[in-house]
Enzyme design. Sequence first.
Site, short mmCIF file in Angstrom:
data_model
loop_
_atom_site.label_atom_id
_atom_site.label_comp_id
_atom_site.label_asym_id
_atom_site.label_seq_id
_atom_site.Cartn_x
_atom_site.Cartn_y
_atom_site.Cartn_z
N HIS A 238 0.39 -1.34 0.12
CA HIS A 238 -0.14 -0.21 -0.22
C HIS A 238 0.75 0.95 0.33
O HIS A 238 0.62 2.29 -1.33
CB HIS A 238 -0.39 0.07 1.28
CG HIS A 238 -1.17 -1.33 1.34
ND1 HIS A 238 -2.76 -1.17 0.45
CD2 HIS A 238 -1.42 -2.18 2.17
CE1 HIS A 238 -3.67 -2.61 1.29
NE2 HIS A 238 -3.01 -3.17 1.91
C1 BDR Z 1 -2.87 0.52 5.04
O1 BDR Z 1 -3.53 0.42 6.58
C2 BDR Z 1 -1.79 -0.16 6.79
O2 BDR Z 1 -1.75 -1.46 7.78
C3 BDR Z 1 -1.08 -0.43 6.13
O3 BDR Z 1 0.13 0.58 6.63
C4 BDR Z 1 -1.10 0.96 5.07
O4 BDR Z 1 -1.00 2.18 5.53
C5 BDR Z 1 -3.73 0.00 4.26
O5 BDR Z 1 -4.78 -0.56 4.27
#
Ligand code: BDR
Length: 308
Positions: A238
Amino acid sequence: MTQSIIIDCDPGVDDAIALLLAFASPDLKVLGITTVAGNVPLTLTQANARRICELAGQTTVPVYAGCPRPIMRSLTTAEDIHGKTGLEGVELPEPTMPLQPQHGVDFLIETLMNSAGDIILATLGPLTNIAIALIKEPRIAAKISKLVLMGGSTTEGNVTPSAEFNIYVDPHAAHVVFTSGIQITMIGLNVTHQVLTTAARRERIRAIATPVSQVAADLLSRYGTQEVERGMAGSPLHDPCVIAYLLQPDLFTGHPVFVEVETGSELTMGRTVVDAWRRGDRPPNANVIQTVDANGFYDLLTTRLARL
Ligand code: BDR
Ligand code: CA
């Protein structure tokens, strides 16, 4: 041209990879890192940010602790994804570089207010720090050149059926940010689920064979294979999408639309409601990214990591 950025984050495995990508990129000048409670509590996110700075030899980048909890809700964390330390898969030493004494929110306000309006905010976690900064000093909205955030989704959620983690953790903060008038680029799950850590991509990172790339590969060896059980080719990477967008925006496509954050209903709490078909009369408040060139993204990530 060098872009000046502040990174607000909650490391977190994918936050860590995003920080490494930024550090590997001389076209980005990281003015500071502010940390927030999210994937793990603040005491861990601020220490993890310093661990990653030290790993990358970036000990002069100041790291600040921001808010230890969301504005109204109690903190939801994600140890199931990132492990108890937040950086599962590696054991990095206790950081020795100092945590800055100033609060992260005050650093944001001071730095933005003293700027010429050319600073980009890259946010990789819940938006608590940005919202509190906006409430404390609303004039920063006009000083932020743009805000590129990982959060939300145009489709399904990951922490609930409706909501993505970063927005769900602090939906009220997200509401403040999305109604602030700042130029926002939203990179949600609909995009990040296009950049999966397949075995071949993880192998390319390991094959760089530098100490930093080994840590990156080790971080991805657990995080990057978690979703395989669910039938995916790898895990979504992500947060690095935010940095990749700043480095190579032509890898992405998107369009301006109106986004509203659900803060009322428990069922859909934290959902980013995206008016893709312009059903309402409200003007666009975000550039919502739709597609990413996944191979281009991994080429960028791999070649940049090799520089560290
Ligand atoms: C987001 O949630 C976190 O667990 C990750 O770092 C990312 O920023 C994805 O949904
Ligand atoms: Ca994150």
